[in-house]
Design an enzyme around this catalytic site. Structure first.
Site, PDB file in Angstrom:
ATOM      1  N   ASN A 115     -10.490  10.347   1.713  1.00 59.23           N
ATOM      2  CA  ASN A 115      -9.252   9.951   1.040  1.00 59.23           C
ATOM      3  C   ASN A 115      -9.627   9.339  -0.304  1.00 59.23           C
ATOM      4  O   ASN A 115     -10.114   8.221  -0.360  1.00 59.23           O
ATOM      5  CB  ASN A 115      -8.492   8.940   1.908  1.00 59.23           C
ATOM      6  N   LYS A 154      -6.735   7.593  11.564  1.00 59.96           N
ATOM      7  CA  LYS A 154      -6.352   6.659  10.501  1.00 59.96           C
ATOM      8  C   LYS A 154      -7.566   6.384   9.610  1.00 59.96           C
ATOM      9  O   LYS A 154      -8.701   6.306  10.102  1.00 59.96           O
ATOM     10  CB  LYS A 154      -5.850   5.369  11.161  1.00 59.96           C
ATOM     11  N   GLY A 192      -1.040  -0.152   3.370  1.00 58.01           N
ATOM     12  CA  GLY A 192      -2.163  -0.914   2.826  1.00 58.01           C
ATOM     13  C   GLY A 192      -3.477  -0.612   3.533  1.00 58.01           C
ATOM     14  O   GLY A 192      -4.372  -1.457   3.585  1.00 58.01           O
ATOM     15  N   CYS A 216      -7.580   6.119  -3.576  1.00 57.34           N
ATOM     16  CA  CYS A 216      -7.818   4.688  -3.391  1.00 57.34           C
ATOM     17  C   CYS A 216      -8.319   4.109  -4.696  1.00 57.34           C
ATOM     18  O   CYS A 216      -9.080   4.758  -5.406  1.00 57.34           O
ATOM     19  CB  CYS A 216      -8.918   4.442  -2.365  1.00 57.34           C
ATOM     20  N   GLY A 262       2.477  15.059   9.324  1.00 58.60           N
ATOM     21  CA  GLY A 262       2.455  13.604   9.246  1.00 58.60           C
ATOM     22  C   GLY A 262       3.754  12.955   9.664  1.00 58.60           C
ATOM     23  O   GLY A 262       3.964  12.624  10.834  1.00 58.60           O
ATOM     24  N   ASN A 269      -1.950  13.977  -0.604  1.00 55.31           N
ATOM     25  CA  ASN A 269      -1.507  12.677  -0.121  1.00 55.31           C
ATOM     26  C   ASN A 269      -0.055  12.442  -0.570  1.00 55.31           C
ATOM     27  O   ASN A 269       0.583  13.356  -1.094  1.00 55.31           O
ATOM     28  CB  ASN A 269      -2.444  11.594  -0.670  1.00 55.31           C
ATOM     29  N   THR A 270       0.435  11.219  -0.385  1.00 55.22           N
ATOM     30  CA  THR A 270       1.839  10.920  -0.708  1.00 55.22           C
ATOM     31  C   THR A 270       2.049  10.752  -2.222  1.00 55.22           C
ATOM     32  O   THR A 270       1.094  10.565  -2.967  1.00 55.22           O
ATOM     33  CB  THR A 270       2.244   9.614  -0.009  1.00 55.22           C
ATOM     34  N   ASN A 326     -11.094  10.272   8.752  1.00 49.19           N
ATOM     35  CA  ASN A 326     -10.640  10.018   7.379  1.00 49.19           C
ATOM     36  C   ASN A 326     -11.372   8.782   6.859  1.00 49.19           C
ATOM     37  O   ASN A 326     -11.411   7.752   7.524  1.00 49.19           O
ATOM     38  CB  ASN A 326      -9.122   9.809   7.387  1.00 49.19           C
TER      39      ASN A 326
HETATM   40  C1  LIG Z   1       2.617   5.708   7.590  1.00 49.54           C
HETATM   41  C2  LIG Z   1       1.637   6.577   6.880  1.00 49.54           C
HETATM   42  C3  LIG Z   1       0.291   6.218   6.818  1.00 49.54           C
HETATM   43  C4  LIG Z   1      -0.644   7.027   6.162  1.00 49.54           C
HETATM   44  N1  LIG Z   1      -1.962   6.653   6.123  1.00 49.54           N
HETATM   45  C5  LIG Z   1      -2.880   7.489   5.536  1.00 49.54           C
HETATM   46  C6  LIG Z   1      -4.277   7.156   5.545  1.00 49.54           C
HETATM   47  O1  LIG Z   1      -4.726   6.149   6.094  1.00 49.54           O
HETATM   48  N2  LIG Z   1      -5.136   8.022   4.921  1.00 49.54           N
HETATM   49  C7  LIG Z   1      -4.699   9.173   4.307  1.00 49.54           C
HETATM   50  O2  LIG Z   1      -5.523   9.933   3.773  1.00 49.54           O
HETATM   51  N3  LIG Z   1      -3.385   9.518   4.310  1.00 49.54           N
HETATM   52  C8  LIG Z   1      -2.472   8.697   4.900  1.00 49.54           C
HETATM   53  N4  LIG Z   1      -1.142   9.053   4.910  1.00 49.54           N
HETATM   54  C9  LIG Z   1      -0.701  10.303   4.251  1.00 49.54           C
HETATM   55  C10 LIG Z   1      -0.499  11.432   5.267  1.00 49.54           C
HETATM   56  O3  LIG Z   1      -1.703  11.742   5.945  1.00 49.54           O
HETATM   57  C11 LIG Z   1       0.045  12.699   4.592  1.00 49.54           C
HETATM   58  O4  LIG Z   1      -0.859  13.097   3.577  1.00 49.54           O
HETATM   59  C12 LIG Z   1       1.430  12.495   3.942  1.00 49.54           C
HETATM   60  O5  LIG Z   1       2.240  11.667   4.740  1.00 49.54           O
HETATM   61  C13 LIG Z   1       2.136  13.828   3.654  1.00 49.54           C
HETATM   62  O6  LIG Z   1       2.401  14.557   4.828  1.00 49.54           O
HETATM   63  P1  LIG Z   1       3.842  14.478   5.602  1.00 49.54           P
HETATM   64  O7  LIG Z   1       4.902  14.744   4.572  1.00 49.54           O
HETATM   65  O8  LIG Z   1       3.776  15.519   6.687  1.00 49.54           O
HETATM   66  O9  LIG Z   1       3.939  13.092   6.140  1.00 49.54           O
HETATM   67  C14 LIG Z   1      -0.203   8.236   5.552  1.00 49.54           C
HETATM   68  C15 LIG Z   1       1.150   8.595   5.634  1.00 49.54           C
HETATM   69  C16 LIG Z   1       2.058   7.804   6.288  1.00 49.54           C
HETATM   70  C17 LIG Z   1       3.504   8.242   6.369  1.00 49.54           C
END
Ligand SMILES: Cc1cc2nc3c(=O)[nH]c(=O)nc-3n(C[C@H](O)[C@H](O)[C@H](O)COP(=O)(O)O)c2cc1C
Length: 307
Positions: A145, A63, A90, A148, A269, A210-211, A117
């Site tokens: 990451n 995380k 968050g 941000c 993820g 990322n998302t 990360n």
């Molecule tokens: C609940 C949740 C928390 C996440 N927290 C982080 C984070 O702290 N740092 C980060 O770089 N990406 C974070 N991500 C993004 C994931 O690492 C990943 O890039 C994204 O979910 C796309 O992959 P997936 O479709 O397989 O989930 C988070 C995603 C989810 C769903």
């Protein structure tokens, strides 16, 4: 003409490789297989150890870590969507110092590659987190990451501006002796600009992506389904639009798709929210998929997309 004995004699079969070589490299980091658990979906790894044999994974990304602990966003923090989910956690985390003293000693007993990360609200914070991690043993790489907000630039995300991307990657590069992976945001016009900026400042690998920014509305109460209004879309829905690195990977064929498009390895993820063992099962599934496809070295898939 050959004799009847010769005709019926069994033809020697070519020797079959006894195993599929799943090993890959991400820059200088050697992984036993290309499956890496993605940040934020796998805790600090240790919480999953009772369920998953962490040694079976190619790697895991913990995380996101900040200089001070963070409480995160108001709940609700996740909502399910068609073929995916939207989250607004968050960036809740225990802070880099607690990670080093409480989680890393247990985590480093596993032979899987552990990736930290890292994020910050300022460039100085990114650098401070890395400095603390530099003094700790047992990490294979850093994943930066950069999705941000930078409080020094009016809250603009580093990843949305090539200049900010250059500045944060350059500072992190100087602080980090370990390999530096830069995780880009997909939500900008031309991702190649931030990718090039990160590469020019010494990134060893790019993690894409990322998302995607997203909103889920509850029509009954006429409000967002998430405590912090908007969030990030992940899961199968985003696979066709990220297609290098991570996003929506659930099956061995998904891994192959990403590798054919040029990925050295992949991260998994959202699939962990359906099955905490998703990435471990993918390693076994990938080996079977390769056998079926007569592939005995997975690294040969990389970038092998045909026109
Ligand atoms: C609940 C949740 C928390 C996440 N927290 C982080 C984070 O702290 N740092 C980060 O770089 N990406 C974070 N991500 C993004 C994931 O690492 C990943 O890039 C994204 O979910 C796309 O992959 P997936 O479709 O397989 O989930 C988070 C995603 C989810 C769903």
């Amino acid at each position: 003409m050959s004799s009847p004995e010769a005709v019926s004699a069994p033809r020697p079969r070519p020797a079959e490789p006894t195993h599929v070589d799943l090993r890959v490299r991400v820059g200088t980091v050697a992984l036993e297989n290309p499956i890496i658990a993605a940040s934020g979906t796998f805790g600090y790894g240790v919480e999953f150890a009772p369920l998953v044999n962490l040694n079976h994974l190619g790697g895991l990304v913990v995380k996101g870590l900040s200089i001070e602990p963070m409480a995160g966003a108001a709940s609700p923090r996740i909502c399910e969507t068609a073929s995916g989910m939207v989250n607004a956690i968050g960036l809740q985390n225990i802070g880099v110092r607690a990670f080093v003293s409480e989680k890393l000693p247990e985590l480093r007993r596993f032979k899987t590659a552990i990736v930290a990360n890292v994020f910050g609200k300022t460039i100085t914070e990114y650098v401070e987190v890395i400095r603390i991690l530099e003094d700790a043993e047992g990490l294979a790489a850093y994943e930066l990451n950069i999705s941000c907000p930078n409080v020094e630039s009016g809250g603009i995300e580093y990843s949305t501006d090539p200049k900010l991307t250059s500045a944060v990657v350059s500072a992190a590069r100087q602080a980090a002796k370990r390999p530096l992976w830069v995780k880009l945001s997909p939500s900008i016009g031309i991702i190649a600009l931030t990718a090039k900026a990160a590469e020019a400042e010494g990134a060893d690998a790019l993690v894409v992506a990322n998302t995607f920014p997203a909103l889920c509305i509850d029509g009954h109460i006429r409000k967002s389904r998430l405590g912090s209004t908007t969030g990030g879309l992940s899961g199968a829905a985003i696979k066709p639009i990220t297609i290098i690195g991570l996003g929506g990977i659930e099956s061995p064929a998904d891994v192959a798709e990403y590798m054919l498009a040029g990925s050295s390895a992949v991260e998994v993820g959202t699939a962990h929210f359906v099955d905490p063992r998703a990435s471990e099962k993918l390693v076994g599934g990938l080996e079977m998929w390769c056998r079926y496809e007569n592939i005995f070295e997975i690294s040969t898939l990389r970038g092998a997309l045909r026109e």
